[in-house]
Motif scaffolding. Structure first.
Motif, PDB file in Angstrom:
ATOM      1  N   SER A   1       0.841  -1.189   0.000  1.00  0.00           N
ATOM      2  CA  SER A   1       0.000   0.000   0.000  1.00  0.00           C
ATOM      3  C   SER A   1       0.879   1.242   0.000  1.00  0.00           C
ATOM      4  CB  SER A   1      -0.908   0.002   1.238  1.00  0.00           C
ATOM      5  OG  SER A   1      -1.467   1.279   1.416  1.00  0.00           O
ATOM      6  N   SER A   2       0.728   2.065  -1.020  1.00  0.00           N
ATOM      7  CA  SER A   2       1.560   3.265  -1.111  1.00  0.00           C
ATOM      8  C   SER A   2       1.231   4.248   0.015  1.00  0.00           C
ATOM      9  CB  SER A   2       1.398   3.934  -2.473  1.00  0.00           C
ATOM     10  OG  SER A   2       0.065   4.327  -2.667  1.00  0.00           O
TER      11      SER A   2
ATOM     12  N   GLU B   1       3.260   6.780   4.920  1.00  0.00           N
ATOM     13  CA  GLU B   1       3.150   7.125   6.347  1.00  0.00           C
ATOM     14  C   GLU B   1       4.351   6.624   7.136  1.00  0.00           C
ATOM     15  OE1 GLU B   1      -0.573   6.346   8.306  1.00  0.00           O
ATOM     16  OE2 GLU B   1      -1.692   6.833   6.499  1.00  0.00           O
ATOM     17  N   VAL B   2       4.783   5.401   6.850  1.00  0.00           N
ATOM     18  CA  VAL B   2       5.940   4.847   7.560  1.00  0.00           C
ATOM     19  C   VAL B   2       7.193   5.632   7.210  1.00  0.00           C
ATOM     20  CG1 VAL B   2       7.455   2.830   7.778  1.00  0.00           C
ATOM     21  CG2 VAL B   2       4.977   2.541   7.849  1.00  0.00           C
ATOM     22  N   ARG B   3       7.381   5.935   5.939  1.00  0.00           N
ATOM     23  CA  ARG B   3       8.565   6.680   5.521  1.00  0.00           C
ATOM     24  C   ARG B   3       8.564   8.093   6.104  1.00  0.00           C
ATOM     25  NH1 ARG B   3       9.428   5.798  -0.689  1.00  0.00           N
ATOM     26  NH2 ARG B   3      11.520   6.501  -0.189  1.00  0.00           N
TER      27      ARG B   3
ATOM     28  N   HIS C   1      10.938   1.138   1.568  1.00  0.00           N
ATOM     29  CA  HIS C   1      10.726   1.347   0.132  1.00  0.00           C
ATOM     30  C   HIS C   1      10.861   0.062  -0.674  1.00  0.00           C
ATOM     31  CE1 HIS C   1      10.678   3.395  -3.685  1.00  0.00           C
ATOM     32  NE2 HIS C   1      11.836   2.860  -4.000  1.00  0.00           N
ATOM     33  N   SER C   2      11.846  -0.769  -0.339  1.00  0.00           N
ATOM     34  CA  SER C   2      12.127  -1.897  -1.219  1.00  0.00           C
ATOM     35  C   SER C   2      11.978  -3.282  -0.593  1.00  0.00           C
ATOM     36  CB  SER C   2      13.540  -1.768  -1.789  1.00  0.00           C
ATOM     37  OG  SER C   2      14.477  -1.774  -0.733  1.00  0.00           O
ATOM     38  N   ALA C   3      11.787  -3.357   0.721  1.00  0.00           N
ATOM     39  CA  ALA C   3      11.662  -4.680   1.338  1.00  0.00           C
ATOM     40  C   ALA C   3      10.290  -4.846   1.976  1.00  0.00           C
ATOM     41  CB  ALA C   3      12.770  -4.895   2.363  1.00  0.00           C
TER      42      ALA C   3
END
Length: 141
Positions: free
Chosen positions: A47-48, A53-55, A89-91
């Motif tokens: 989910s983008s 939100e996490v980033r 972002h990637s994992a």
């Protein structure tokens, strides 16, 4: 890492890279026995909105690390932020968030009230359960 049912603390003479290699080997062994599940099978993992939100939480949270931890991130917290952001972002967004919370807990880093509100929202969106955050509640300022 959690699914391997192992306890993987740092060894007394171990550095971060060798620790991660050991965890990766355990995860690969677990996957060979039980199989792997693609991240795409869980919509929340990709989910983008949750990822954003996490980033944002990673970028906004003050991470005032104790001096003994700074040797692992080259005395620059931005290195730690980049690693967490790369993970989100990637994992796995969930893994990055869990690591952020773990960093707070392991180093007794205070959690600002605005960050705490974001953490509660993210945990709910990822269906992580309240026990994960309850261990951090004493750090909320």
């Amino acid at each position: 890492m959690l699914a391997t049912e192992g306890n993987y603390p740092f060894g007394s003479d171990e550095v971060g890279r060798s620790f991660l290699l050991r965890v990766r080997a355990a995860c690969r062994q677990w996957q060979q026995v039980y199989g792997a599940v693609d991240a795409e099978s869980s919509p929340e993992w990709i989910s983008s909105r949750v990822a954003t939100e996490v980033r944002e939480a990673i970028g906004a949270t003050p991470l005032n690390l104790p001096e003994q931890c700074r040797e692992y991130v080259d005395a620059d917290v931005s290195v730690l932020r980049e690693v967490l952001d790369g993970c989100a972002h990637s994992a796995s967004v969930e893994l990055a968030f869990r690591l952020l919370l773990r960093i707070h807990l392991a180093n007794f880093i205070p959690v600002e009230s605005s960050s705490w509100e974001a953490y509660l929202r993210i945990a709910e969106e990822l269906s992580l359960g309240e026990e994960l955050l309850s261990s951090l509640e004493f750090l909320v300022s």
